[in-house]
Design a protein around this motif. Structure first.
Motif, mmCIF file in Angstrom:
data_model
loop_
_atom_site.group_PDB
_atom_site.id
_atom_site.type_symbol
_atom_site.label_atom_id
_atom_site.label_comp_id
_atom_site.label_asym_id
_atom_site.label_seq_id
_atom_site.Cartn_x
_atom_site.Cartn_y
_atom_site.Cartn_z
ATOM 1 N N ARG A 29 7.067 4.458 4.269
ATOM 2 C CA ARG A 29 6.082 3.606 3.906
ATOM 3 C C ARG A 29 6.064 3.744 2.305
ATOM 4 O O ARG A 29 6.270 2.392 1.702
ATOM 5 N N LEU A 30 6.744 4.516 1.644
ATOM 6 C CA LEU A 30 6.677 4.744 0.379
ATOM 7 C C LEU A 30 7.971 3.658 -0.092
ATOM 8 O O LEU A 30 7.977 2.927 -1.125
ATOM 9 N N ALA A 31 9.116 3.989 0.897
ATOM 10 C CA ALA A 31 10.597 3.067 0.408
ATOM 11 C C ALA A 31 9.958 1.605 0.693
ATOM 12 O O ALA A 31 10.385 0.747 0.017
ATOM 13 N N GLN A 128 1.825 5.032 -10.660
ATOM 14 C CA GLN A 128 0.927 5.830 -9.527
ATOM 15 C C GLN A 128 0.818 7.108 -9.753
ATOM 16 O O GLN A 128 -0.219 8.030 -9.476
ATOM 17 N N LEU A 129 2.113 7.858 -10.294
ATOM 18 C CA LEU A 129 2.224 9.381 -10.569
ATOM 19 C C LEU A 129 1.278 9.779 -11.546
ATOM 20 O O LEU A 129 0.799 10.923 -11.569
ATOM 21 N N SER A 130 0.970 9.088 -12.523
ATOM 22 C CA SER A 130 -0.096 9.334 -13.445
ATOM 23 C C SER A 130 -1.449 9.422 -12.884
ATOM 24 O O SER A 130 -2.335 10.277 -13.669
ATOM 25 N N GLU A 131 -1.926 9.293 -11.734
ATOM 26 C CA GLU A 131 -3.037 9.282 -11.219
ATOM 27 C C GLU A 131 -2.915 10.644 -10.393
ATOM 28 O O GLU A 131 -3.987 11.002 -9.629
ATOM 29 N N SER B 151 1.978 5.475 -1.474
ATOM 30 C CA SER B 151 2.450 4.437 -0.558
ATOM 31 C C SER B 151 1.384 3.327 -0.618
ATOM 32 O O SER B 151 1.354 2.069 -0.449
ATOM 33 N N GLN B 152 -0.031 3.987 -0.598
ATOM 34 C CA GLN B 152 -1.174 3.243 -0.342
ATOM 35 C C GLN B 152 -1.908 2.893 -1.611
ATOM 36 O O GLN B 152 -3.056 2.109 -1.492
ATOM 37 N N ALA B 153 -1.262 3.066 -2.610
ATOM 38 C CA ALA B 153 -1.765 2.829 -4.098
ATOM 39 C C ALA B 153 -1.611 0.889 -4.173
ATOM 40 O O ALA B 153 -0.913 0.321 -3.501
#
Lengths: 153, 153
Positions: A29-31, A128-131, B151-153
Motif C-alpha cells: 500500500r505504501l509503495a 507524513q513522517l513529521s506527524e 499509506s493512508q495519509a
DNA sequence: TATTGTTATACTCTATAACTATA
DNA sequence: TATAGTTATAGAGTATAACAATA
C-alpha cells in the motif's frame, strides 16, 4: 527421543502469526501511494518510466539486458529506447569489444528527471513522517535496512 | 525574542536525515520483489490484475469508479471488465435505484485467484522472515502498522 | 439537460518473424 | 553457426468521438 528445537518455517509462521500478511499489505500500500506521487514524468509510459528507474539503479545496460529486466521482447525495447533517445533522456553507445552490442545509459536530463521524481516522493514521505512520534520514526529507521535485506533475498 | 520550538518539516528532515530516502528505497524494492512473486495470474494483463486487486480491497465498484481508480477512460474499463467477465472472474449487476449504473464485483473464482496470489507472496515473505532474528522480526511487527498509517495519509 | 455506460474508429504499444551485422 | 539488435508486419490495448439509456 529428543525434540528437534531447530525453528522451522511452519513454527515461525505460527509465532509470527500474521506478520507476513500485515507486512505485505502495508508495504504494497505504501509503495502504491508513493508511486502515485508523480508529476513531471507523467508523459512517460509505465515501461519508459521503468527503464529510467532500472538504469538509475543498475547503471548502463544493453538492449538485451533491459528487455530481460522489463520482461519485454528485444524489438519492443529497441522502440522504447529510441523513443527515450528522441526525448533526450537516453544515449546509445557502442560496446567496447563487441560491435553487435549497444550500451544504453541515462543523460544528465534523465538523471534530473529521476532525481526530481525521488525528491517529490521523499518530500511527501517526509511530511507524513513529521506527524509521527520520535519513537515511531526510530522504529522505521530500524526497519528500513531489514526491508532492504528482505528485498535482496 | 523567544525561539520557536515547534518542530517544522525542515528541522525534522534534518534530524531524521535520510530516513525518508532509505525508507522509500527499501519499501519500493520490497514491493517490487513481492510483485514479481506471481504465477497463476500470469495470463492477465497488468490492468486486469489491478482491477482484481482494487475490487478485492474496495469491494464492489461501478465501471466509472474503476476507471477512475485505474486511471483509464470508461470505454477502456468496459473492455477490461468484459474480458474478465468472459474469463469468469467478474460479475456485472444492475445498480439498485439507478438503472444507468453497472456494479462490478469479484466471482468466487476471482477471490480464489486473489487469495492464491496473496498466499504465494506471503509464503515467500515468510521464508525470508524466518531467516531474521526474533528481535528483527519484532521490529518489523512494530513497523508494519506505521507503514500502513503512512499509506493512508 | 446532465450523467453512465457502450459502440465505432483511430492510434499506440508490443510480439513474432525475417533480416543485418558481428562473433 | 550463434548472438545482438533492427526492420516489417500483425495483434492487443487504449483513447477519442458519437450514441443509447436513464436521471
Amino acid at each position: 527421543m529428543l525434540k528437534d528445537v531447530t525453528p522451522n518455517t511452519a513454527e515461525i509462521a505460527r509465532t509470527d502469526a500474521g506478520l507476513a500478511s500485515t507486512l505485505r499489505v502495508s508495504v504494497m500500500r505504501l509503495a502504491r501511494r508513493l508511486r502515485n506521487e508523480r508529476d513531471a514524468e507523467d508523459d512517460l509510459t509505465p515501461n519508459q518510466l521503468a527503464v529510467l528507474g532500472t538504469l538509475a539503479r543498475c547503471g548502463a545496460l544493453t538492449i538485451g539486458e533491459l528487455a530481460g529486466a522489463e520482461k519485454v521482447q528485444p524489438p519492443s525495447m529497441t522502440r522504447i529506447v529510441n523513443c527515450l533517445v528522441d526525448k533526450g533522456l537516453l544515449q546509445r553507445r557502442p560496446h567496447p569489444g563487441d560491435k553487435r552490442v549497444v550500451v544504453v545509459s541515462l543523460t544528465d536530463e534523465a538523471r534530473a528527471v529521476v532525481l526530481e521524481s525521488r525528491r517529490r516522493k521523499e518530500a511527501w514521505l517526509n511530511k507524513q513522517l513529521s506527524e509521527l512520534s520520535l519513537a515511531e520514526r526510530r522504529i522505521l529507521r530500524d526497519a528500513a535496512p531489514l526491508l532492504e535485506r528482505l528485498s535482496q533475498a
